[in-house]
Scaffold this motif. Structure first.
Motif, PDB file in Angstrom:
ATOM      1  N   LEU A  26       0.868  -1.278  -0.054  1.00 33.66           N
ATOM      2  CA  LEU A  26       0.058  -0.145   0.115  1.00 33.66           C
ATOM      3  C   LEU A  26       0.770   1.340   0.116  1.00 33.66           C
ATOM      4  O   LEU A  26       0.735   2.295  -0.663  1.00 33.66           O
ATOM      5  CB  LEU A  26      -0.917  -0.024   1.115  1.00 33.66           C
ATOM      6  CG  LEU A  26      -1.979  -1.048   1.107  1.00 33.66           C
ATOM      7  CD1 LEU A  26      -2.647  -0.964   2.551  1.00 33.66           C
ATOM      8  CD2 LEU A  26      -2.902  -0.982   0.132  1.00 33.66           C
ATOM      9  N   ASP A  27       1.985   1.185   0.809  1.00 32.64           N
ATOM     10  CA  ASP A  27       2.890   2.518   0.774  1.00 32.64           C
ATOM     11  C   ASP A  27       3.621   2.566  -0.318  1.00 32.64           C
ATOM     12  O   ASP A  27       3.921   3.805  -0.878  1.00 32.64           O
ATOM     13  CB  ASP A  27       3.878   2.196   1.875  1.00 32.64           C
ATOM     14  CG  ASP A  27       4.497   3.536   2.413  1.00 32.64           C
ATOM     15  OD1 ASP A  27       4.021   4.763   2.449  1.00 32.64           O
ATOM     16  OD2 ASP A  27       5.753   3.437   2.421  1.00 32.64           O
ATOM     17  N   LYS A  28       4.170   1.567  -1.145  1.00 31.77           N
ATOM     18  CA  LYS A  28       5.289   1.574  -2.087  1.00 31.77           C
ATOM     19  C   LYS A  28       4.658   1.410  -3.634  1.00 31.77           C
ATOM     20  O   LYS A  28       5.206   2.043  -4.416  1.00 31.77           O
ATOM     21  CB  LYS A  28       6.522   1.025  -1.818  1.00 31.77           C
ATOM     22  CG  LYS A  28       7.041   1.185  -0.458  1.00 31.77           C
ATOM     23  CD  LYS A  28       7.855   2.330  -0.577  1.00 31.77           C
ATOM     24  CE  LYS A  28       8.680   2.704   0.783  1.00 31.77           C
ATOM     25  NZ  LYS A  28       9.175   3.882   0.749  1.00 31.77           N
ATOM     26  N   TYR A  29       3.709   0.666  -3.598  1.00 32.98           N
ATOM     27  CA  TYR A  29       3.268   0.050  -5.089  1.00 32.98           C
ATOM     28  C   TYR A  29       2.044   0.917  -5.457  1.00 32.98           C
ATOM     29  O   TYR A  29       1.784   1.056  -6.652  1.00 32.98           O
ATOM     30  CB  TYR A  29       3.288  -1.426  -4.974  1.00 32.98           C
ATOM     31  CG  TYR A  29       4.693  -1.937  -4.750  1.00 32.98           C
ATOM     32  CD1 TYR A  29       5.368  -2.274  -6.092  1.00 32.98           C
ATOM     33  CD2 TYR A  29       5.157  -2.283  -3.689  1.00 32.98           C
ATOM     34  CE1 TYR A  29       6.552  -2.948  -6.119  1.00 32.98           C
ATOM     35  CE2 TYR A  29       6.501  -3.070  -3.572  1.00 32.98           C
ATOM     36  CZ  TYR A  29       7.148  -3.222  -4.797  1.00 32.98           C
ATOM     37  OH  TYR A  29       8.522  -3.687  -4.957  1.00 32.98           O
ATOM     38  N   LEU A  30       0.980   0.999  -4.418  1.00 28.55           N
ATOM     39  CA  LEU A  30      -0.406   1.346  -5.146  1.00 28.55           C
ATOM     40  C   LEU A  30      -0.461   2.803  -4.762  1.00 28.55           C
ATOM     41  O   LEU A  30      -0.236   3.010  -3.694  1.00 28.55           O
ATOM     42  CB  LEU A  30      -1.495   0.515  -4.110  1.00 28.55           C
ATOM     43  CG  LEU A  30      -1.372  -1.116  -4.462  1.00 28.55           C
ATOM     44  CD1 LEU A  30      -2.441  -1.785  -3.721  1.00 28.55           C
ATOM     45  CD2 LEU A  30      -1.522  -1.528  -6.006  1.00 28.55           C
ATOM     46  N   HIS A  31      -1.151   3.396  -5.737  1.00 26.70           N
ATOM     47  CA  HIS A  31      -1.548   4.638  -5.571  1.00 26.70           C
ATOM     48  C   HIS A  31      -2.740   5.091  -5.732  1.00 26.70           C
ATOM     49  O   HIS A  31      -3.676   4.437  -6.349  1.00 26.70           O
ATOM     50  CB  HIS A  31      -0.586   5.476  -6.553  1.00 26.70           C
ATOM     51  CG  HIS A  31       1.004   5.144  -6.531  1.00 26.70           C
ATOM     52  ND1 HIS A  31       1.960   5.501  -5.449  1.00 26.70           N
ATOM     53  CD2 HIS A  31       1.619   4.180  -7.287  1.00 26.70           C
ATOM     54  CE1 HIS A  31       2.886   5.045  -5.591  1.00 26.70           C
ATOM     55  NE2 HIS A  31       2.915   4.317  -6.744  1.00 26.70           N
TER      56      HIS A  31
END
Length: 76
Positions: A26-31
């Motif tokens: 959630l923090d690094k990949y999904l926006h």
């Protein structure tokens, strides 16, 4: 794939690792807006390049694995 693998063997350690993997996802990949970063370098920077069509499949299967884990171990 890591999230799916951790959900197969439900125990406290795997649950904690699974939660950590989901946090990273959630923090690094999904926006916002339904987009995601496909590849990150070792220092967590976005790498440009192609986006395989299998990414949506892997995200979907990970979500199904988490849902099945929750339903069978925590309840609906």
């Amino acid at each position: 794939e890591l999230i799916k693998a951790l959900m197969v063997f439900p125990n406290e350690g795997n649950l904690l690792k699974g939660c950590s993997a989901i946090d990273i996802l959630l923090d690094k990949y999904l926006h916002e807006g339904g987009v995601w970063t496909e590849r990150l370098s070792q220092d967590w920077k976005t790498m440009e390049g192609f986006m395989p069509v299998s990414s949506g499949y892997h995200l979907g299967m990970a979500l199904i694995a988490v849902e099945e884990f929750v339903e069978s171990n925590i309840g609906e």
